[in-house]
Design a protein around this motif. Structure first.
Motif, short mmCIF file in Angstrom:
data_model
loop_
_atom_site.label_atom_id
_atom_site.label_comp_id
_atom_site.label_asym_id
_atom_site.label_seq_id
_atom_site.Cartn_x
_atom_site.Cartn_y
_atom_site.Cartn_z
N GLY A 166 0.80 -1.21 0.00
CA GLY A 166 0.00 0.00 0.00
C GLY A 166 0.84 1.26 0.00
O GLY A 166 0.42 2.30 -0.56
N ASP A 171 -1.17 4.57 -0.69
CA ASP A 171 -2.23 4.47 0.32
C ASP A 171 -1.86 5.15 1.63
O ASP A 171 -2.76 5.54 2.40
N ARG A 202 -7.77 -2.40 4.93
CA ARG A 202 -6.38 -2.77 4.65
C ARG A 202 -6.35 -4.08 3.88
O ARG A 202 -5.95 -5.12 4.39
#
Length: 244
Positions: A166, A171, A202
């Protein structure tokens, strides 16, 4: 692919809260091409102590029974690093920490804005004891992001580095993404893992991260970070892919 950092055991930390969620999370990873997952519940991170490796192992066995081998879940943990690591490892058979896939590589994390001054010396001693620490998501640690040489020093003392999928994909913001690129420039990135916790907040994103790495850093790098090195880690072997 092999995912070295995955919170999939139910009701032990901030991962899944039910068996159904745990199974769905693992199957989502399998749908992206992940064949093996290392379950890494938080240990000694308040309020999640999880100090009983036998109990954690039973959860891994139970999850594998529900998944029927797709993907295969291996035992591990994520240890909030402190100098106590040395004494825990020296306990031998009663050591509460579980290496990745039960082997010699130990996943460790640091507080977001703090790295102990003794970390380098502690890493050296762990290597003497036959344990190779793998630093989880250092790009999200303010000290490492500002002072990447601190992370490079831990690598020189025998540590390895795992960045998060991520983070590469943005992210966790530009700072974390930039830190990943800087760590790669310095030749201190050894593996990419999802650090998955849930499907909604997540999720596992290794496939997208692998595509990002292929485009930005090259196909050989992607093979090393998502395949060759994770394979070596779960088998407690030297890392075949040399970054940098």
């Amino acid at each position: 692919m092999i995912d070295l950092h995955f919170h999939c055991l139910p009701r032990v930390d901030d991962g899944p809260t039910t068996w159904e969620e745990a199974v769905a999370l693992c199957r989502a990873a399998a749908a992206e091409g992940t064949e093996r997952i290392v379950a890494t519940p938080h240990v000694f991170r308040d309020p999640w102590i999880n100090a009983n490796p036998v109990a954690r192992g039973r959860l891994v066995t139970a999850l594998n029974g529900r998944l029927k081998g797709s993907p295969l879940v291996l035992a591990g943990c994520e240890y909030l690093f402190s100098g106590e690591a040395i004494s825990l490892i020296k306990r031998g058979a009663t050591n509460p920490l579980t290496g990745l896939a039960g082997g010699s590589y130990l996943l460790v994390e640091f507080e977001p804005g703090y790295v102990p001054l003794r970390a380098s010396a502690d890493f050296h001693e762990l290597r003497v004891l036959g344990v190779r620490p793998v630093v989880a998501h250092p790009e999200r640690n303010g000290v490492f992001a500002r002072e990447p040489q601190r992370l490079a020093d831990l690598v020189r003392q025998g540590g390895a580095v795992q960045i998060t999928a991520g983070s590469l994909l943005g992210d966790f913001g530009r700072t974390a993404q930039s830190a990943c690129n800087e760590f790669f420039r310095l030749g201190i990135v050894h593996a990419v893992a999802s650090d998955a916790h849930s499907l909604d907040k997540r999720p596992p994103r290794l496939k997208a991260a692998q595509a990002w790495v292929k485009k930005a850093w090259g196909a050989d790098v992607a093979m090393g970070l998502f395949g060759q090195n994770p394979q070596a880690i779960v088998e407690s072997l030297p890392l075949p892919y040399p970054p940098g």
